[in-house]
Design a protein around this motif. Sequence first.
Motif, PDB file in Angstrom:
ATOM      1  N   UNK A   1       0.853  -1.186   0.000  1.00  0.00           N
ATOM      2  CA  UNK A   1       0.000   0.000   0.000  1.00  0.00           C
ATOM      3  C   UNK A   1       0.894   1.243   0.000  1.00  0.00           C
ATOM      4  N   UNK A   2       0.289   2.377  -0.200  1.00  0.00           N
ATOM      5  CA  UNK A   2       1.019   3.645  -0.165  1.00  0.00           C
ATOM      6  C   UNK A   2       0.433   4.520   0.934  1.00  0.00           C
ATOM      7  N   UNK A   3       1.339   5.162   1.659  1.00  0.00           N
ATOM      8  CA  UNK A   3       0.908   6.065   2.720  1.00  0.00           C
ATOM      9  C   UNK A   3       1.861   7.252   2.745  1.00  0.00           C
ATOM     10  N   UNK A   4       1.306   8.420   2.710  1.00  0.00           N
ATOM     11  CA  UNK A   4       2.094   9.656   2.674  1.00  0.00           C
ATOM     12  C   UNK A   4       3.090   9.642   1.532  1.00  0.00           C
ATOM     13  N   UNK A   5       2.664   9.068   0.411  1.00  0.00           N
ATOM     14  CA  UNK A   5       3.510   9.063  -0.772  1.00  0.00           C
ATOM     15  C   UNK A   5       4.580   8.000  -0.783  1.00  0.00           C
ATOM     16  N   UNK A   6       4.610   7.144   0.208  1.00  0.00           N
ATOM     17  CA  UNK A   6       5.643   6.108   0.280  1.00  0.00           C
ATOM     18  C   UNK A   6       5.006   4.723   0.151  1.00  0.00           C
ATOM     19  N   UNK A   7       5.744   3.833  -0.538  1.00  0.00           N
ATOM     20  CA  UNK A   7       5.276   2.461  -0.704  1.00  0.00           C
ATOM     21  C   UNK A   7       5.657   1.664   0.537  1.00  0.00           C
ATOM     22  N   UNK A   8       4.686   0.938   1.084  1.00  0.00           N
ATOM     23  CA  UNK A   8       4.931   0.150   2.282  1.00  0.00           C
ATOM     24  C   UNK A   8       4.308  -1.231   2.131  1.00  0.00           C
ATOM     25  N   UNK A   9       4.777  -2.175   2.981  1.00  0.00           N
ATOM     26  CA  UNK A   9       4.244  -3.537   2.984  1.00  0.00           C
ATOM     27  C   UNK A   9       3.793  -3.903   4.388  1.00  0.00           C
ATOM     28  N   UNK A  10       2.600  -4.462   4.483  1.00  0.00           N
ATOM     29  CA  UNK A  10       2.029  -4.863   5.766  1.00  0.00           C
ATOM     30  C   UNK A  10       1.945  -6.376   5.836  1.00  0.00           C
ATOM     31  N   UNK A  11       2.458  -6.993   6.897  1.00  0.00           N
ATOM     32  CA  UNK A  11       2.366  -8.441   7.102  1.00  0.00           C
ATOM     33  C   UNK A  11       1.000  -8.762   7.690  1.00  0.00           C
ATOM     34  N   UNK A  12       0.280  -9.672   7.017  1.00  0.00           N
ATOM     35  CA  UNK A  12      -1.070 -10.034   7.449  1.00  0.00           C
ATOM     36  C   UNK A  12      -1.138 -11.384   8.164  1.00  0.00           C
ATOM     37  N   UNK A  13      -0.024 -12.121   8.222  1.00  0.00           N
ATOM     38  CA  UNK A  13      -0.020 -13.397   8.922  1.00  0.00           C
ATOM     39  C   UNK A  13       0.637 -14.491   8.115  1.00  0.00           C
ATOM     40  N   UNK A  14       0.704 -15.662   8.711  1.00  0.00           N
ATOM     41  CA  UNK A  14       1.373 -16.810   8.092  1.00  0.00           C
ATOM     42  C   UNK A  14       0.346 -17.928   7.889  1.00  0.00           C
ATOM     43  N   UNK A  15       0.334 -18.499   6.689  1.00  0.00           N
ATOM     44  CA  UNK A  15      -0.550 -19.619   6.373  1.00  0.00           C
ATOM     45  C   UNK A  15       0.095 -20.916   6.891  1.00  0.00           C
ATOM     46  N   UNK A  16      -0.635 -21.859   7.471  1.00  0.00           N
ATOM     47  CA  UNK A  16      -2.103 -21.943   7.550  1.00  0.00           C
ATOM     48  C   UNK A  16      -2.713 -21.378   8.834  1.00  0.00           C
ATOM     49  N   UNK A  17      -1.854 -20.832   9.734  1.00  0.00           N
ATOM     50  CA  UNK A  17      -2.405 -20.269  10.970  1.00  0.00           C
ATOM     51  C   UNK A  17      -3.422 -19.183  10.640  1.00  0.00           C
TER      52      UNK A  17
END
Length: 406
Positions: A43-59
């Motif tokens: 995603x982008x926030x304040x003009x910067x590209x960022x990555x958010x960790x949403x979790x690990x499969x299969x947990x």
Amino acid sequence: MPLGDTFVRQAKPSGKPAGDTYADGGGMYLLVKSSGKYWRMDYRFAGKRKTLALGVYPAVTLAQARKRREEAKAQLAEGTDPSITKREDKLAKKAIAGNTFEKVAEQWLKATKADRKEITQHKLQTWLKKDIFPSIGKLPITTIGPRDVLTVARKMEERGARDSAKRLVQICGQVFRYAVAEGSAERDVTQDLKGALQKAEKRHYAAITEPAQLAPLLRAIDGYMGHLYSRTALKLTPLVFVRPGELRTAEWVEIDFDAAEWRIPAAKMKMANDHIVPLSEQAIALLREVQPISGHGKYVFPSIRTGERPMSENTVNAALRALGYDSTMQTAHGFRATARTIMDEVMGERVDLIEHQLAHAVKDANGRAYNRTAHLPARKAMMQRWSDYLEQLKRGAEVIPLQRQG
């Protein structure tokens, strides 16, 4: 195309160092590496590209990952960076996990240790460890409510320990108030429990105060075949008639064989004053008997499991029960009443000397409290007469009441 559950389950790493990515839409994708499968969202926030960790499969399943993606998008719509929110949530959870009732209670014990006697500190630690921590110790203190504390107290009431249940709530209240002062809790929830517990009945310690009934008890004590520590403590109890806690925590450094005195420091005494217990010939003989066994350690009567702690507070009472004397007939504490009554009413000893020896508050004609050495020679003579009286009583000799001392 959005990902499917079957595809996610069967996806295999290709061996690329950076891994393989499979988009699901809305910036979310599955990153497949040899070490595992990871949900990510760009995603982008304040003009910067960022990555958010949403979790690990299969947990974290595909459906759960999508739900987290939508939550992140909602935060972005409100002008909030989801990565910062996630980090703050993580820190908050970590703080809560480290803010359990048990950890706060341990901090309270350490911070307030100087305000109480060593024996009281030990009792508090025992109560917390035995009766409180198993139920609410692992819970974050901010999540504990009045009913949680009441449930623990009610368990003690069901065992018949009404006074202990009330004391337990008081201890919890002190921990909560400490937590409030330290900023780790909002309020003392025990304040909501006023009137919720049964009133504790006034405690009376059973005691034999008739010589004819005391004689067979003394003979039973003399024939007790328990461990040397419990056997000696049981025999010594009627001779010195100190409080059970004072006897079981007796230390060898407090025993002066040359002066025939046991000097108990104020920190161990209920009235917080130093106390001298004159030791009769019979008491000295008992201590000499146990000295070769426990004399190399700190306590006169150490725990048989470890010499680092004194014997259990129930040891003498347990020995009495083994002899057939339950809590309605005679207790270790009750020997104080036994001595108080017989020395006064049968032996005719001076009441003020008896009260001194019981470590009760005794004042002179001007209202001043006597110091620990007051009337010590007279008390030494009285304690020897008391031991001789008990010995004669035990042997079945005729004991003639003495005239009251002038």
